[in-house]
Scaffold this active site. Sequence first.
Site, short mmCIF file in Angstrom:
data_model
loop_
_atom_site.label_atom_id
_atom_site.label_comp_id
_atom_site.label_asym_id
_atom_site.label_seq_id
_atom_site.Cartn_x
_atom_site.Cartn_y
_atom_site.Cartn_z
N TRP A 167 8.68 3.76 21.98
CA TRP A 167 7.44 4.32 21.31
C TRP A 167 6.29 4.22 22.22
CZ3 TRP A 167 2.70 2.21 20.24
CH2 TRP A 167 1.84 2.64 19.43
N TYR A 177 3.77 7.02 23.54
CA TYR A 177 2.33 7.04 23.13
C TYR A 177 1.50 7.12 24.28
CZ TYR A 177 -1.91 5.67 20.72
OH TYR A 177 -3.27 5.57 20.07
N ASP A 225 7.76 6.15 15.57
CA ASP A 225 6.54 5.71 14.75
C ASP A 225 6.72 5.79 13.39
OD1 ASP A 225 3.31 5.47 15.17
OD2 ASP A 225 3.65 6.85 13.60
#
Length: 312
Positions: free
Chosen positions: A247, A251, A267
Amino acid sequence: IAFSAGFNSRGRLTINMRKMYGFTPERLRKESPPSEKIQPLSLRADYRPPFHWGSLLQFLKGRATPSEWIEDNTYYRLVDGHKINVRNVSTKNYLIIQIPGELSRQAYAVLHKVRRLFDLDANPLIIAAALSCDPLLKPLIQRNPGLRVPGCWDSFEMLLRVIIGQQVSVAGATTIMRRFAMHIGITPESVIQSSPAAIAAIGMPLKRATTIWHIASLIQSKTLNLEEKDPERFYRQLVAIPGIGPWTAEYLRMRILGWPDAFPAGDLGLQKAITPGLRYSEKQLQERSATWRPWRSYATVLLWKSLENQGG
């Protein structure tokens, strides 16, 4: 001045001035009266409309670092102790960047950072046409034309903000980030001079503090390169670090690289945004997003917007 204006040599500026104006920089310098005060600069950064300025500011405001803030529909940033500001001239489709004279030598770098932060090189019409083929995304695009993917001003600062925000609310992460800037500092050098225990003392688990200290050491030794442009290599070098999972790496591909196809399928906001009342698994979400490629970063921002920016 030549380099600040974007020329790669002084000679190239001379050639262009002689061609356009009939005189050289040397003549201009000799004939210009001396200035008692360094004058501020105004730079223009064009973009393709539509452009959802308000949504960008809303996203950045909730995740602002101590060096930036939003006020009166304007973005402010501290650079080497000097304040710059960026505002939108929506009727003309460009941003105006106000830079104090003391930063004039950094004008070109500031312009580049603004373009990256506000995703000014995107073509929203092409992106909207591709994503509108999905009946889930089409109404979101119609309600929010011109959404951009927020970038970042400083890569290490962004990395800090994201790690600090792991399993913490957006507001809570902002508070800890301010403490971090005050007590530790937000450069690799200042972090290395501290210790995991001192970092943890400002309000985070020791394991997370150790990850931050370790990352600063890797950057300082040039083992970790946050300026890596290849999205796959960028991702692999991050997930190899204990404390950084898929994640976080996805990101950061979105915010630091500005990669249009980043997709943090882990997410929670995205997993809940597809079908009201249901939560997709990470695998289901990856499969559902296949048709959004290569614009999954923009699909991510649209889905977060549908939840009032509860992701990221």
